[in-house]
Motif scaffolding. Structure first.
Motif, short mmCIF file in Angstrom:
data_model
loop_
_atom_site.label_atom_id
_atom_site.label_comp_id
_atom_site.label_asym_id
_atom_site.label_seq_id
_atom_site.Cartn_x
_atom_site.Cartn_y
_atom_site.Cartn_z
N GLN A 1 0.81 -1.22 0.00
CA GLN A 1 0.00 0.00 0.00
C GLN A 1 0.84 1.27 0.00
O GLN A 1 0.44 2.28 -0.58
N ILE A 2 2.00 1.26 0.65
CA ILE A 2 2.79 2.49 0.74
C ILE A 2 3.81 2.63 -0.40
O ILE A 2 4.52 3.63 -0.46
N GLN A 3 3.87 1.65 -1.30
CA GLN A 3 4.83 1.71 -2.40
C GLN A 3 4.61 2.90 -3.33
O GLN A 3 5.55 3.39 -3.95
N ASN A 4 3.37 3.39 -3.45
CA ASN A 4 3.11 4.53 -4.34
C ASN A 4 3.81 5.79 -3.84
O ASN A 4 4.35 6.56 -4.64
N GLU A 5 3.80 6.03 -2.53
CA GLU A 5 4.43 7.23 -1.97
C GLU A 5 5.89 7.01 -1.60
O GLU A 5 6.68 7.94 -1.65
#
Length: 110
Positions: free
Chosen positions: A71-75
């Motif tokens: 989930q945090i890979q985008n940011e």
């Protein structure tokens, strides 16, 4: 001050929507809703630094390290989640509410 008889004889109108958690008593104004879910902290490494973020989940359970990392890979591309801690005291289902970076020279989170 009201007597007991006056208090009991009052009419009380209660309305609202229980599915979203609103409750209106005697025509009072609606209150702003607060996020409801599991609050937790996560430590992760990104670009050589250790960060701690505070998150609120839509569901009432903690995610796995692998699921949170996805989930945090985008940011934070390439971030590696080390630990997930439940908060004690009280589209993307995880909303970041605070983030801190560990500063090794100060031995503190900044």
């Amino acid at each position: 001050m009201k007597t007991y008889k006056q208090f009991i004889s009052e009419n009380v109108n209660i309305s609202g929507n229980a599915s979203v958690g609103t409750l209106i008593i005697n025509g009072s104004e609606e209150q702003a809703s607060q996020p409801v879910g599991e609050q937790f902290y996560a430590d992760f490494m990104w670009e050589g630094n250790i960060y701690r973020i505070e998150l609120i989940s839509d569901s009432n359970n903690l995610p796995s390290r692998e699921k949170l990392a996805e989930q945090i890979q985008n940011e934070y591309p390439g971030a590696i989640v080390h630990n997930i801690y439940p908060a004690l005291g009280t589209n993307n289902p995880y909303k970041v509410s605070d983030i801190k970076r560990y500063h090794p020279a100060k031995l503190d989170w900044i």
